[in-house]
Design a protein around this motif. Structure first.
Motif, PDB file in Angstrom:
ATOM      1  N   LEU A 119       0.757  -1.274   0.169  1.00 21.71           N
ATOM      2  CA  LEU A 119       0.026  -0.071  -0.082  1.00 21.71           C
ATOM      3  C   LEU A 119       0.834   1.232  -0.049  1.00 21.71           C
ATOM      4  CD1 LEU A 119      -2.466  -1.330   2.859  1.00 21.71           C
ATOM      5  CD2 LEU A 119      -2.816  -1.491   0.325  1.00 21.71           C
ATOM      6  N   PRO A 120       1.140   1.954  -1.126  1.00 20.85           N
ATOM      7  CA  PRO A 120       1.590   3.162  -1.265  1.00 20.85           C
ATOM      8  C   PRO A 120       0.920   3.996  -0.222  1.00 20.85           C
ATOM      9  CG  PRO A 120       1.553   2.088  -3.490  1.00 20.85           C
ATOM     10  CD  PRO A 120       0.770   1.236  -2.485  1.00 20.85           C
ATOM     11  N   MET A 121       1.737   4.951   0.730  1.00 21.97           N
ATOM     12  CA  MET A 121       1.265   5.703   1.361  1.00 21.97           C
ATOM     13  C   MET A 121       1.376   7.193   0.944  1.00 21.97           C
ATOM     14  SD  MET A 121      -0.474   3.486   3.341  1.00 21.97           S
ATOM     15  CE  MET A 121      -1.154   4.482   4.332  1.00 21.97           C
ATOM     16  N   ARG A 122       0.358   7.691   0.223  1.00 19.48           N
ATOM     17  CA  ARG A 122       0.655   9.162  -0.313  1.00 19.48           C
ATOM     18  C   ARG A 122       1.054   9.910   0.922  1.00 19.48           C
ATOM     19  NH1 ARG A 122      -4.320  11.000  -3.463  1.00 19.48           N
ATOM     20  NH2 ARG A 122      -3.616   9.368  -4.764  1.00 19.48           N
ATOM     21  N   GLY A 123       2.010  10.616   0.530  1.00 17.97           N
ATOM     22  CA  GLY A 123       2.525  11.707   1.223  1.00 17.97           C
ATOM     23  C   GLY A 123       3.397  11.370   2.662  1.00 17.97           C
ATOM     24  N   LEU A 124       3.557  10.067   2.721  1.00 17.21           N
ATOM     25  CA  LEU A 124       4.478   9.581   3.923  1.00 17.21           C
ATOM     26  C   LEU A 124       5.703   9.067   3.498  1.00 17.21           C
ATOM     27  CD1 LEU A 124       1.518   7.534   6.123  1.00 17.21           C
ATOM     28  CD2 LEU A 124       2.655  10.047   6.415  1.00 17.21           C
ATOM     29  N   LYS A 125       6.610   9.248   4.245  1.00 14.92           N
ATOM     30  CA  LYS A 125       8.027   8.841   4.075  1.00 14.92           C
ATOM     31  C   LYS A 125       8.516   7.884   5.052  1.00 14.92           C
ATOM     32  CE  LYS A 125       9.287  13.613   2.790  1.00 14.92           C
ATOM     33  NZ  LYS A 125      10.124  14.535   3.169  1.00 14.92           N
ATOM     34  N   GLU A 126       9.463   6.773   4.876  1.00 19.48           N
ATOM     35  CA  GLU A 126      10.041   5.761   5.608  1.00 19.48           C
ATOM     36  C   GLU A 126       9.970   6.403   7.218  1.00 19.48           C
ATOM     37  OE1 GLU A 126      14.175   3.543   6.465  1.00 19.48           O
ATOM     38  OE2 GLU A 126      14.066   5.039   4.618  1.00 19.48           O
ATOM     39  N   GLY A 127       9.626   5.494   7.897  1.00 19.97           N
ATOM     40  CA  GLY A 127       9.476   5.700   9.503  1.00 19.97           C
ATOM     41  C   GLY A 127       8.222   6.623   9.855  1.00 19.97           C
ATOM     42  N   GLU A 128       7.573   7.515   9.005  1.00 22.79           N
ATOM     43  CA  GLU A 128       6.411   7.908   9.481  1.00 22.79           C
ATOM     44  C   GLU A 128       5.266   7.014   9.568  1.00 22.79           C
ATOM     45  OE1 GLU A 128       7.143  12.318   7.462  1.00 22.79           O
ATOM     46  OE2 GLU A 128       5.908  11.034   6.219  1.00 22.79           O
ATOM     47  N   ILE A 129       4.652   7.213  10.564  1.00 23.64           N
ATOM     48  CA  ILE A 129       3.441   6.297  11.062  1.00 23.64           C
ATOM     49  C   ILE A 129       2.133   6.632   9.985  1.00 23.64           C
ATOM     50  CG2 ILE A 129       1.871   5.330  12.801  1.00 23.64           C
ATOM     51  CD1 ILE A 129       4.613   4.976  13.040  1.00 23.64           C
ATOM     52  N   ALA A 130       1.858   5.670   9.337  1.00 19.58           N
ATOM     53  CA  ALA A 130       0.424   5.293   8.774  1.00 19.58           C
ATOM     54  C   ALA A 130      -0.606   5.220   9.770  1.00 19.58           C
ATOM     55  CB  ALA A 130       0.676   4.412   7.916  1.00 19.58           C
ATOM     56  N   GLU A 131      -1.701   6.057   9.835  1.00 14.78           N
ATOM     57  CA  GLU A 131      -2.646   5.670  10.572  1.00 14.78           C
ATOM     58  C   GLU A 131      -3.985   5.543   9.885  1.00 14.78           C
ATOM     59  OE1 GLU A 131      -1.472   8.033  14.594  1.00 14.78           O
ATOM     60  OE2 GLU A 131      -1.984   9.486  12.820  1.00 14.78           O
ATOM     61  N   PHE A 132      -5.116   4.824  10.501  1.00 10.68           N
ATOM     62  CA  PHE A 132      -6.078   4.582   9.787  1.00 10.68           C
ATOM     63  C   PHE A 132      -7.368   4.592  10.913  1.00 10.68           C
ATOM     64  CE2 PHE A 132      -2.904   2.337   8.122  1.00 10.68           C
ATOM     65  CZ  PHE A 132      -3.102   2.381   6.654  1.00 10.68           C
ATOM     66  N   PRO A 133      -7.628   5.892  11.184  1.00  4.65           N
ATOM     67  CA  PRO A 133      -8.479   6.323  12.301  1.00  4.65           C
ATOM     68  C   PRO A 133     -10.054   5.639  11.794  1.00  4.65           C
ATOM     69  CG  PRO A 133      -8.105   8.339  11.239  1.00  4.65           C
ATOM     70  CD  PRO A 133      -7.137   7.131  10.664  1.00  4.65           C
ATOM     71  N   GLY A 134     -10.676   5.157  12.810  1.00  7.01           N
ATOM     72  CA  GLY A 134     -12.042   4.505  12.677  1.00  7.01           C
ATOM     73  C   GLY A 134     -11.968   3.380  11.843  1.00  7.01           C
ATOM     74  N   ASN A 135     -10.844   2.627  11.713  1.00  2.38           N
ATOM     75  CA  ASN A 135     -10.716   1.432  10.810  1.00  2.38           C
ATOM     76  C   ASN A 135     -10.471   0.495  11.962  1.00  2.38           C
ATOM     77  OD1 ASN A 135     -10.246  -0.979   9.418  1.00  2.38           O
ATOM     78  ND2 ASN A 135      -9.803   0.234   7.672  1.00  2.38           N
ATOM     79  N   PRO A 136     -11.351  -0.435  12.446  1.00  3.64           N
ATOM     80  CA  PRO A 136     -11.038  -1.468  13.433  1.00  3.64           C
ATOM     81  C   PRO A 136     -10.044  -2.637  13.011  1.00  3.64           C
ATOM     82  CG  PRO A 136     -13.019  -1.714  12.721  1.00  3.64           C
ATOM     83  CD  PRO A 136     -12.722  -0.519  12.125  1.00  3.64           C
ATOM     84  N   TYR A 137      -9.668  -2.661  11.744  1.00  2.00           N
ATOM     85  CA  TYR A 137      -8.981  -3.816  11.038  1.00  2.00           C
ATOM     86  C   TYR A 137      -7.446  -3.345  10.863  1.00  2.00           C
ATOM     87  CZ  TYR A 137     -13.878  -5.248  10.581  1.00  2.00           C
ATOM     88  OH  TYR A 137     -15.181  -5.509  10.735  1.00  2.00           O
ATOM     89  N   LEU A 138      -7.234  -2.158  10.823  1.00  2.00           N
ATOM     90  CA  LEU A 138      -5.959  -1.764  10.484  1.00  2.00           C
ATOM     91  C   LEU A 138      -4.999  -1.139  11.539  1.00  2.00           C
ATOM     92  CD1 LEU A 138      -6.225  -0.395   6.818  1.00  2.00           C
ATOM     93  CD2 LEU A 138      -5.577  -2.932   7.582  1.00  2.00           C
ATOM     94  N   CYS A 139      -3.866  -1.263  11.794  1.00  2.00           N
ATOM     95  CA  CYS A 139      -3.104  -0.945  13.034  1.00  2.00           C
ATOM     96  C   CYS A 139      -2.294   0.203  12.253  1.00  2.00           C
ATOM     97  CB  CYS A 139      -2.131  -1.961  13.394  1.00  2.00           C
ATOM     98  SG  CYS A 139      -2.680  -3.505  13.654  1.00  2.00           S
ATOM     99  N   SER A 140      -1.909   1.269  13.388  1.00  2.00           N
ATOM    100  CA  SER A 140      -0.963   2.198  12.753  1.00  2.00           C
ATOM    101  C   SER A 140       0.419   1.534  12.846  1.00  2.00           C
ATOM    102  CB  SER A 140      -0.940   3.341  14.149  1.00  2.00           C
ATOM    103  OG  SER A 140      -2.080   3.885  14.063  1.00  2.00           O
ATOM    104  N   CYS A 141       1.110   2.111  11.852  1.00  2.00           N
ATOM    105  CA  CYS A 141       2.291   1.032  11.547  1.00  2.00           C
ATOM    106  C   CYS A 141       3.210   2.114  10.771  1.00  2.00           C
ATOM    107  CB  CYS A 141       2.177   0.121  10.790  1.00  2.00           C
ATOM    108  SG  CYS A 141       3.458  -0.949  10.307  1.00  2.00           S
TER     109      CYS A 141
END
Length: 100
Positions: free
Chosen positions: A72-94
């Motif tokens: 999943l390419p995370m638009r606007g995020l760089k290595e080490g930054e945390i991808a967050e998915f607020p409101g999604n109970p199936y995905l973890c912040s990582c």
């Protein structure tokens, strides 16, 4: 599978810098069925993504087993930054990983 964004333990190890795309590929060669829900840098080029898929296809052919690849390419995020998915109970912040 090694679903980083769906597994709290894998997400935490990724946040600690203990997981890489290349490491996941190595693990897939002996167990599991490929890469699943792996957050990668949004600036990843088409060529880098294509090469990763070719690596997976080559491994699958050589090992004679199916391997998946859901990155999943995370638009606007760089290595080490945390991808967050607020409101999604199936995905973890990582932490976001580089492909190479």
């Amino acid at each position: 599978m090694l679903p980083i964004l769906e597994d709290l333990g894998l997400a935490e190890r990724t946040n600690q810098g203990r997981v890489s795309v290349q490491g996941l590929l190595a693990w897939s060669s002996v167990c599991g069925v490929g890469l699943d829900t792996v957050p990668v840098e949004g600036k990843s080029s088409t060529e880098e993504i294509r090469n990763l898929y070719l690596d997976i296809a080559s491994m699958a052919h050589r090992l004679g087993k199916p391997l998946s690849c859901r990155i999943l390419p995370m638009r606007g995020l760089k290595e080490g930054e945390i991808a967050e998915f607020p409101g999604n109970p199936y995905l973890c912040s990582c932490a976001v990983l580089p492909i190479n």
